[in-house]
Scaffold this active site. Structure first.
Site, PDB file in Angstrom:
ATOM      1  CB  ALA A  46       4.003  -0.597   2.155  1.00  0.00           C
TER       2      ALA A  46
ATOM      3  CB  CYS B 263      -0.923   0.003   1.201  1.00  0.00           C
ATOM      4  SG  CYS B 263      -0.066   0.157   2.779  1.00  0.00           S
TER       5      CYS B 263
ATOM      6  NE  ARG C 192      12.227  -2.164   1.264  1.00  0.00           N
ATOM      7  CZ  ARG C 192      12.956  -1.192   0.793  1.00  0.00           C
ATOM      8  NH1 ARG C 192      13.405  -0.248   1.573  1.00  0.00           N
ATOM      9  NH2 ARG C 192      13.242  -1.154  -0.482  1.00  0.00           N
TER      10      ARG C 192
ATOM     11  CG  HIS D 246       7.698   4.371  -4.063  1.00  0.00           C
ATOM     12  ND1 HIS D 246       7.567   3.458  -5.070  1.00  0.00           N
ATOM     13  CD2 HIS D 246       7.950   3.670  -2.945  1.00  0.00           C
ATOM     14  CE1 HIS D 246       7.741   2.240  -4.579  1.00  0.00           C
ATOM     15  NE2 HIS D 246       7.966   2.346  -3.288  1.00  0.00           N
TER      16      HIS D 246
HETATM   17  S1  SF4 Z   1      -1.159  -1.598   5.982  1.00  0.00           S
HETATM   18 FE1  SF4 Z   1      -2.162   0.056   7.119  1.00  0.00          FE
HETATM   19  S2  SF4 Z   1      -1.924   1.853   5.813  1.00  0.00           S
HETATM   20 FE2  SF4 Z   1      -1.577   0.060   4.504  1.00  0.00          FE
HETATM   21  S3  SF4 Z   1      -3.572  -0.411   3.593  1.00  0.00           S
HETATM   22 FE3  SF4 Z   1      -3.370  -1.653   5.482  1.00  0.00          FE
HETATM   23  S4  SF4 Z   1      -4.367  -0.376   7.073  1.00  0.00           S
HETATM   24 FE4  SF4 Z   1      -3.930   0.962   5.336  1.00  0.00          FE
END
Ligand code: SF4
Lengths: 490, 74
Positions: A65, A62, A96, A195
Site C-alpha cells: 500500500a 502494508c 486516494r 515508502h
Molecule cells: S494487501 Fe496484498 S500485498 Fe498487502 S499484505 Fe495484503 S496480500 Fe500482502
C-alpha cells in the site's frame, strides 16, 4: 470539556488501558502519552514504528500500500502492475483521489488497475512467464505509456519469483523502463517501509537516468516532493510557487510523470511536504547532487506565510519581493475567511488520527480558525515525526501512536471533542456517536486544502461539518424527555 | 558495521541510519579538524557510533560506514 491537566491525561490513559491483559497493557502504554513540550526528543515519551499488537484493531496498511498506493501509484504516465492476486490492487483502486490531467486509458493510467491475477498454478509454478506476457500485452494495448512498475504483492516474495530479471528483459523488448519494486506486504510493520522501498526503487531505477543530459535550467527550479495531489493539493501549491517566480520542474508524485522524476536532479531546491514518505529520496539527492531540501507546510495562512518566506530565503531578492507582494495580495482574502468562520468555530475542539504528515501539519490551520487540537496521533510515524509534533501541540495534550480502535473510541468518549479528523474506517463509528467527522485522508471528497485557496475550502468544510443540524437530532423523538411531561408527571 | 549518513542540520550535525530509519542529532564528534574528522560520535538519543577518521568532507551530507559502540538504542 475543558482541557485536561497532565495528571488527568495520564489517568485517562491508565483507565483506558485497564481492560487489556498485563502484557498488552505494558506494550500499549508505551504508545500513548501526554505531550510534554519541554522535551526535545519524543522517544522519551512515546514509542513508535513498532509491530502492532495481535488481536487489536489497527488502521495500518502494508508495504505494498505504501509503495503502489502512495508513492508510485500517482505517477500518471506509467502503468503500475499489481503483481500477484487480484484483490490487493482492486480493493485499493482509485480510492486516494490523486487528481491528474490526461485521458485515462490512453496516456494516463492513474485510476486503472493492472494486475497479474495470480491463480493456484502461478503460485505453484511461478509467475515470471505470466509477467512477461502481461508486459507485452500492456505494451500492445496501451502503447502511449512511458514505463511500467512491477509492484510485488505478498506471494511474489514468498515463492521467490525473479521479477528483476523479467523486468530487465522486458525493458529491452519494449524499449521503455520496467521497474521492479520489492514491496511485498509482509515487509516492515506498516506502509512506512513501503515508502522507503519505493524511494529506493526510484533512486536505483529512475533518478540517474538523465544524468549528464542537457537541460535548460533556470536559477529558480524547484521540485514539489511528497505532495500526492489529493483533491488537487499540488495544484494549489504550484500556483503559489509559480507566483513567487519559481519554476516547478517536477511534482512527486501527484499528477507527476516519469520524465519529471528523471529531471529532478537538475533542480536547485527540493520542497518536501510529506516528510515521512519521501525524506529518503530527498536525503539521497542532497548527498549525490547537492540539492538542499526544505520541509514546508501549506495548511492555513500562518504556516503558509512562514513557509513561503522560508522558501524565498533560498533565492534572490526578486523572489523575495514577489513573495511579499503575493502574501499581501492574499491577506485580505484570508482576513475575510477568518472573519467569517472564526466566530462560528472559535473554541471548538478537534481530535486527529491520520497518516504521514497531517497529524501535525493541519494543527496550524485549525488554530487559524480559533479551534484547538486536543489529541493527535499517527498510524505509521517514526520518532522523528513525533519530535516534530511535540512542539506543535499544547502541553499535556494526548498523543497516540498506532492507536487501536478501542482506545480511540474510549478517548473520544472521554474527551468529547466537537469533531474528529480521521479516515473512512472511523467516520461512521464516530458519527453514530454523535460527533462530526471529517476524513483527513481524502478530504472527505472535497479539497484541495493546501495553499491559500485550499484554506478557504478547509474553513468552509469544517464549518459545514460542525454546523450540521443532523447532530442535534440524534435522539429519536420517542426517547426525548420532554421537560413539560416530566413536570406533569411529577 | 552499518551505513549511516551525516547531514548538516539547522542546529548542528545530524545522524541518520537508513536501515532503521533513525534520525538523531550528533552531540559531539571526537575529531573535528580539516585533516582529521570523525572518530566517536555521541548522539542525543544516548547511542554512540564510531567512524574511521577521514579528512573533513568538503560537503555534507556524506554516507559512511560506522560501528556501533555500546548497546543498541531506540
Ligand atoms: S494487501 Fe496484498 S500485498 Fe498487502 S499484505 Fe495484503 S496480500 Fe500482502
Amino acid at each position: 470539556m475543558t482541557t485536561l491537566s497532565r495528571e488527568e491525561t495520564e489517568a485517562l490513559i491508565a483507565e483506558v488501558l485497564e481492560v487489556y491483559p498485563e502484557k498488552a497493557k505494558k506494550d500499549r502504554a508505551k504508545h500513548l502519552a501526554a505531550n510534554d513540550t519541554s522535551i526535545e526528543q519524543s522517544k522519551k515519551c512515546i514509542t513508535s514504528n513498532r509491530k502492532s499488537l495481535p488481536g487489536v484493531m489497527t488502521i495500518r496498511g502494508c508495504a505494498y500500500a505504501g509503495s503502489k498506493g502512495v508513492v508510485w501509484g500517482p505517477i500518471k504516465d506509467m502503468i503500475h502492475i499489481s503483481h500477484g492476486p487480484v484483490g490487493c490492487g482492486q480493493y485499493s483502486r482509485a480510492g486516494r483521489r490523486n487528481y491528474y490531467v490526461g485521458t485515462t486509458g490512453i496516456d494516463t493510467f492513474g485510476t486503472m488497475n493492472f494486475t497479474s491475477d495470480f491463480q493456484e498454478k502461478d503460485i505453484v509454478f511461478g509467475g515470471d512467464k505470466k509477467l512477461t506476457k502481461l508486459i507485452e500485452e500492456v505494451e500492445q494495448l496501451f502503447p502511449l505509456h512511458n514505463g511500467i512498475s512491477v509492484q510485488s504483492e505478498c506471494p511474489i516474495g514468498l515463492i521467490g519469483d525473479d521479477i528483476e530479471s523479467v523486468s530487465k528483459k522486458s525493458s529491452v523488448v519494449i524499449g521503455k523502463p520496467v521497474i521492479p519494486v520489492r514491496c511485498e506486504g509482509f515487509r516492515g510493520v506498516s506502509q512506512s517501509l513501503g515508502h522507503h522501498i519505493a524511494n529506493d526503487a526510484i533512486r536505483d531505477w529512475v533518478l540517474d537516468k538523465r544524468d549528464g543530459q542537457a537541460f535548460e535550467s533556470t536559477p529558480y527550479d524547484v521540485a514539489i516532493i511528497g505532495d500526492y495531489n489529493i483533491g488537487g493539493d499540488a495544484w494549489a501549491t504550484r500556483i503559489l510557487l509559480e507566483e513567487m517566480g519559481l519554476r516547478v520542474v517536477a511534482q512527486w508524485s501527484g499528477d507527476g510523470t516519469l520524465a519529471e522524476m528523471m529531471n529532478t536532479p537538475k533542480v536547485k531546491l527540493n520542497l518536501l511536504h510529506c516528510y515521512r514518505s519521501m525524506n529518503y529520496i530527498s536525503r539521497h539527492m542532497e548527498e549525490k547532487y547537492g540539492i538542499p531540501y526544505m520541509e514546508y507546510n501549506f495548511f492555513g495562512p500562518t504556516k503558509i506565510i512562514e513557509s513561503l518566506r522560508k522558501i524565498a530565503g533560498f533565492f534572490d531578492d526578486s523572489v523575495k519581493e514577489k513573495t511579499e507582494a503575493m502574501i499581501a495580495r492574499y491577506q485580505p482574502m484570508m482576513d475575510a475567511i477568518i472573519a467569517k468562520y472564526k466566530p462560528r468555530l472559535q473554541g471548538k475542539k478537534v481530535m486527529l488520527y491520520v497518516g504521514g504528515l497531517r497529524p501535525r501539519h493541519v494543527i496550524g490551520a485549525y488554530e487559524d480558525l480559533g479551534m484547538e487540537v486536543i489529541g493527535t496521533g499517527y498510524e505509521f510515524a517514526h520518532n522523528d515525526d513525533y519530535d516534530r509534533t511535540i512542539k506543535e501541540m499544547g502541553d499535556a495534550t494526548l498523543l497516540y501512536d498506532d492507536v487501536t480502535g478501542f482506545e480511540l473510541e474510549e478517548f473520544v468518549k472521554r474527551l468529547k471533542p466537537d469533531m474528529v479528523g480521521s479516515g473512512i474506517k472511523e467516520k461512521y463509528i464516530f458519527q453514530k456517536m454523535g460527533i462530526p467527522l471529517r476524513q483527513m485522508h481524502s478530504w472527505d471528497y472535497s479539497g484541495p486544502y493546501h495553499g491559500y485557496d485550499g484554506f478557504a475550502i478547509f474553513a468552509r468544510d469544517m464549518d459545514i461539518a460542525l454546523s450540521n443540524p443532523t447532530f442535534k437530532n440524534l435522539t429519536p423523538p420517542w426517547k426525548k424527555v420532554d421537560a413539560e411531561e416530566v413536570k406533569k408527571a411529577a | 558495521m552499518a551505513n549511516i549518513m551525516i547531514r548538516q542540520g539547522e542546529k548542528g550535525l545530524t545522524f541518520y541510519l537508513p536501515k532503521r530509519d533513525l534520525e538523531a542529532s550528533i552531540e559531539s564528534i571526537e575529531f573535528d579538524s580539516p585533516e582529521k574528522w570523525g572518530g566517536e560520535l555521541k548522539l542525543d538519543n544516548g547511542g554512540s557510533y564510531y567512524i574511521d577518521p577521514i579528512a573533513k568532507p568538503p560537503r555534507l551530507p556524506i554516507s559512511l560506514r560506522a560501528k556501533r559502540l555500546g548497546a543498541a538504542e531506540d
